[in-house]
Write a protein that holds these residues in place. Structure first.
Motif, PDB file in Angstrom:
ATOM      1  N   ALA A 153       0.466  -1.526   0.141  1.00 27.74           N
ATOM      2  CA  ALA A 153      -0.455  -0.211   0.164  1.00 27.74           C
ATOM      3  C   ALA A 153       0.676   1.680  -0.211  1.00 27.74           C
ATOM      4  N   GLY A 154       2.252   1.475   0.151  1.00 28.87           N
ATOM      5  CA  GLY A 154       2.729   2.280   0.440  1.00 28.87           C
ATOM      6  C   GLY A 154       2.959   3.254  -0.436  1.00 28.87           C
ATOM      7  N   ARG A 155       3.967   2.563  -1.815  1.00 32.34           N
ATOM      8  CA  ARG A 155       3.566   3.636  -2.770  1.00 32.34           C
ATOM      9  C   ARG A 155       1.846   4.194  -3.535  1.00 32.34           C
ATOM     10  N   VAL A 156       1.264   3.546  -3.149  1.00 31.78           N
ATOM     11  CA  VAL A 156      -0.486   3.870  -4.198  1.00 31.78           C
ATOM     12  C   VAL A 156      -1.042   4.842  -3.237  1.00 31.78           C
ATOM     13  N   THR A 157      -0.569   4.665  -2.143  1.00 37.42           N
ATOM     14  CA  THR A 157      -0.632   5.992  -0.240  1.00 37.42           C
ATOM     15  C   THR A 157      -0.035   6.944  -1.254  1.00 37.42           C
ATOM     16  N   LEU A 158       1.045   7.517  -1.752  1.00 37.30           N
ATOM     17  CA  LEU A 158       1.860   8.313  -1.296  1.00 37.30           C
ATOM     18  C   LEU A 158       0.974   8.650  -3.409  1.00 37.30           C
ATOM     19  N   ILE A 159       0.809   8.019  -3.787  1.00 38.52           N
ATOM     20  CA  ILE A 159       0.490   8.210  -5.679  1.00 38.52           C
ATOM     21  C   ILE A 159      -0.622   8.757  -5.369  1.00 38.52           C
ATOM     22  N   GLU A 160      -1.732   8.470  -4.295  1.00 34.80           N
ATOM     23  CA  GLU A 160      -3.306   9.109  -4.683  1.00 34.80           C
ATOM     24  C   GLU A 160      -3.177  10.616  -3.817  1.00 34.80           C
ATOM     25  N   LEU A 161      -1.893  10.350  -2.822  1.00 33.32           N
ATOM     26  CA  LEU A 161      -2.067  11.844  -2.566  1.00 33.32           C
ATOM     27  C   LEU A 161      -1.336  12.850  -2.605  1.00 33.32           C
ATOM     28  N   ALA A 162      -0.976  12.817  -3.396  1.00 36.94           N
ATOM     29  CA  ALA A 162       0.054  13.041  -4.342  1.00 36.94           C
ATOM     30  C   ALA A 162      -1.027  13.601  -5.805  1.00 36.94           C
ATOM     31  N   VAL A 163      -2.030  12.983  -6.432  1.00 34.89           N
ATOM     32  CA  VAL A 163      -3.040  13.497  -7.250  1.00 34.89           C
ATOM     33  C   VAL A 163      -3.484  14.190  -6.224  1.00 34.89           C
ATOM     34  N   GLN A 164      -4.379  14.262  -5.185  1.00 35.50           N
ATOM     35  CA  GLN A 164      -5.502  14.990  -4.644  1.00 35.50           C
ATOM     36  C   GLN A 164      -4.806  16.323  -4.114  1.00 35.50           C
ATOM     37  N   VAL A 165      -3.511  16.438  -4.187  1.00 36.91           N
ATOM     38  CA  VAL A 165      -3.096  17.814  -3.831  1.00 36.91           C
ATOM     39  C   VAL A 165      -2.993  18.165  -5.635  1.00 36.91           C
ATOM     40  N   THR A 166      -2.430  17.537  -6.665  1.00 37.49           N
ATOM     41  CA  THR A 166      -1.896  18.500  -7.329  1.00 37.49           C
ATOM     42  C   THR A 166      -4.109  19.264  -7.690  1.00 37.49           C
ATOM     43  N   GLY A 167      -4.647  18.475  -7.802  1.00 34.81           N
ATOM     44  CA  GLY A 167      -6.308  18.738  -8.200  1.00 34.81           C
ATOM     45  C   GLY A 167      -6.913  19.585  -6.662  1.00 34.81           C
ATOM     46  N   LEU A 168      -6.396  19.456  -5.832  1.00 32.72           N
ATOM     47  CA  LEU A 168      -6.875  20.885  -4.673  1.00 32.72           C
ATOM     48  C   LEU A 168      -5.966  21.972  -6.028  1.00 32.72           C
ATOM     49  N   ILE A 169      -4.446  22.257  -6.175  1.00 33.44           N
ATOM     50  CA  ILE A 169      -4.205  22.787  -6.486  1.00 33.44           C
ATOM     51  C   ILE A 169      -5.262  23.636  -7.365  1.00 33.44           C
ATOM     52  N   ILE A 170      -4.961  22.589  -8.465  1.00 35.44           N
ATOM     53  CA  ILE A 170      -5.707  22.982  -9.637  1.00 35.44           C
ATOM     54  C   ILE A 170      -7.120  23.495  -9.528  1.00 35.44           C
ATOM     55  N   ALA A 171      -7.503  22.844  -8.803  1.00 36.07           N
ATOM     56  CA  ALA A 171      -9.411  23.159  -8.618  1.00 36.07           C
ATOM     57  C   ALA A 171      -9.341  24.661  -8.017  1.00 36.07           C
ATOM     58  N   ILE A 172      -8.328  24.850  -7.280  1.00 41.10           N
ATOM     59  CA  ILE A 172      -8.637  26.380  -6.300  1.00 41.10           C
ATOM     60  C   ILE A 172      -7.988  27.392  -7.187  1.00 41.10           C
ATOM     61  N   THR A 173      -6.838  27.092  -8.288  1.00 46.11           N
ATOM     62  CA  THR A 173      -6.159  28.113  -9.019  1.00 46.11           C
ATOM     63  C   THR A 173      -7.899  28.619 -10.231  1.00 46.11           C
ATOM     64  N   ALA A 174      -7.626  27.096 -11.049  1.00 46.91           N
ATOM     65  CA  ALA A 174      -9.290  27.628 -11.426  1.00 46.91           C
ATOM     66  C   ALA A 174     -10.484  28.467 -11.288  1.00 46.91           C
ATOM     67  N   ALA A 175     -11.253  27.713  -9.530  1.00 47.22           N
ATOM     68  CA  ALA A 175     -12.061  28.587  -9.552  1.00 47.22           C
ATOM     69  C   ALA A 175     -12.121  29.986  -9.323  1.00 47.22           C
ATOM     70  N   TRP A 176     -10.838  29.985  -8.901  1.00 49.48           N
ATOM     71  CA  TRP A 176     -10.033  32.087  -7.978  1.00 49.48           C
ATOM     72  C   TRP A 176     -10.287  32.422 -10.131  1.00 49.48           C
ATOM     73  N   ALA A 177     -10.199  31.710 -10.946  1.00 50.31           N
ATOM     74  CA  ALA A 177      -9.842  32.520 -12.088  1.00 50.31           C
ATOM     75  C   ALA A 177     -11.235  32.173 -13.269  1.00 50.31           C
TER      76      ALA A 177
END
Length: 452
Positions: A153-177
């Motif tokens: 589960a280790g790498r899978v969990t890290l990947i999923e967290l990285a995906v969530q961080v990416t989605g968060l950053i893009i969602a906030i940036t796009a929502a602001w714009a």
């Protein structure tokens, strides 16, 4: 005690791997939900409640398409004796790609009817674009299923967290714009693409290639036909409330309901995720019907898992209105009552959460379908009756009543697999329902605010 903890952390036995995988998955899911909450808090201050209602409708359609077309490649890889063979995995990947293409085409075809049914013209534009994430996901490598099969589960969990961080950053940036629901669609696509890239780059294992081995395809399709029917029923179990309540409420009120659902469902969804990734391999390798020792080992795991999850759910129910008032602005205040009521109604679901995967682990996808069918029919009936007579409160109460009414069907399936544990069920049902009743009395005045 220290030696025992060291063994659990670094050993290689089945139960040790299960403990380690459970801890990693639960920790990863907690981090995942924290990032979702952070995203939710920021986006609710940038966007309007209707945007979350529209996105919830898009999610219902996309989840429905995914579940209506699920041919069971993931559970088949996890349980099959051929689950590590390259030809088997490549055939599964080929089926997965074909399915992803079909899903996107189906979403395009459904865009107009769905927009017409819910009276929201924007869905005609949003749905085909959002569904591109289903097309992208079709190319995800089978390395993910292989990692879950072996509880890595280790790498899978890290990947999923990285995906969530990416989605968060893009969602906030796009929502602001953009100040538009398009921000949520764009972030979903970015997350799907990031997931695909990271899975290919960082998970170990051979690359997939297009293959069609007749024997592998036959096994996948034969096992998957019942999983396919089960997931159709599973869609109505998981999304039935949104289908009916989404039609009953305005988009603004539906967006508020989904905020409450997001907070209330954390323990149940976390439990389901851990069980899918951890208990299926254990049921496969140590079936409870094989020996008393296996049964008692599973009892200990089940007691610990259910105890933790029921405790979390009751805490969420107790603090629901306070959490919403602390975290959200006054437009979302009604979500607090939804959190408390819905969390209490999920107690019966948590008690039986560890049983049904035993059937899939043993390859009995047909009986799993029968249980899923009973659950879907009873839930939709209780939701419809609740909405008709008591509105939103009635619908949420119907969710809990449906779980109680389908308990005999769960027992039937669990007994066939030698997994039923009445001591576990009596203990946690009594505790959960007793405390829930007290919390409903304490919060009843707040709950009545959503009776309209």
């Amino acid at each position: 005690m220290i030696d025992r903890m060291r063994t659990l952390a670094f050993g290689s036995g089945l139960m040790t791997r299960a403990f380690r995988s459970s801890a990693i998955n639960a920790g990863g899911y907690a981090g995942f939900q924290f990032l979702r909450l952070l995203s939710n808090l920021v986006l609710t201050r940038i966007l309007f409640p209707e945007a979350f209602g529209i996105m919830a409708l898009i999610s219902v359609v996309m989840v429905g398409l995914s579940m209506f077309s699920d041919v069971g490649t993931s559970p088949a890889i996890m349980r099959s004796p051929r689950g590590d063979e390259e030809e088997f995995l490549n055939t599964a990947w080929t089926i997965q790609i074909i399915r992803g293409i079909c899903l996107w085409l189906a979403a395009c075809a459904l865009a107009y009817p769905v927009a017409l049914i819910y009276g929201e013209p924007m869905l005609m534009q949003l749905l085909p674009v959002a569904a591109l994430s289903l097309l992208i996901a079709g190319f995800n490598p089978t390395k993910l299923e292989s990692a879950n099969r072996h509880m890595q589960a280790g790498r899978v969990t890290l990947i999923e967290l990285a995906v969530q961080v990416t989605g968060l950053i893009i969602a906030i940036t796009a929502a602001w714009a953009l100040q538009s629901v398009w921000a949520l669609v764009i972030s979903g696509l970015a997350a799907a693409l990031t997931h695909l890239i990271l899975l290919n780059r960082f998970l170990p294992g051979p690359r997939n290639h297009l293959r069609w081995e007749k024997a592998a395809a036959h096994e996948l399709i034969h096992f998957g036909k019942w999983v396919f029917l089960s997931t159709i029923c599973g869609f109505f179990v998981a999304q039935g409330d949104k289908l009916l309540i989404g039609k009953y409420l305005s988009l603004e009120a539906f967006g508020v309901y989904n905020i409450g659902y997001f907070l209330a469902s954390f323990p149940l969804l976390m439990g389901g995720m851990v069980i899918q990734k951890v208990l299926v391999p254990i049921y496969r390798d140590s079936p409870p019907a094989a020996s008393r020792e296996n049964f008692l080992t599973l009892r200990r795991m089940r007691m610990a898992a259910t105890g933790l999850l029921v405790s979390l759910l009751l805490i969420v129910a107790a603090l629901g209105p306070w959490m919403v008032n602390l975290l959200y602005d006054p437009r979302y205040a009604a979500a607090g009552a939804v959190v408390t009521l819905l969390a209490c109604m999920q107690i019966p679901m948590l008690v039986t959460l560890t049983y049904d995967r035993a059937a899939l682990a043993s390859g009995d996808s047909r009986d799993f379908f029968y249980l899923s069918l009973v659950r879907a029919v009873v839930l939709l009936l209780m939701l419809a009756l609740g909405l008709s007579y008591w509105g939103l409160i009635g619908a949420i109460l119907g969710i809990g009543l449906a779980a109680l009414l389908t308990y005999p069907a769960v027992v039937w399936l669990a007994r066939r697999q030698g997994a039923w544990d009445p001591l576990h069920d009596i203990a946690y049902t009594g505790l959960g329902l007793g405390v829930s009743a007290l919390l409903l009395v304490l919060h009843w005045e707040t709950i009545q605010t959503i009776s309209g």
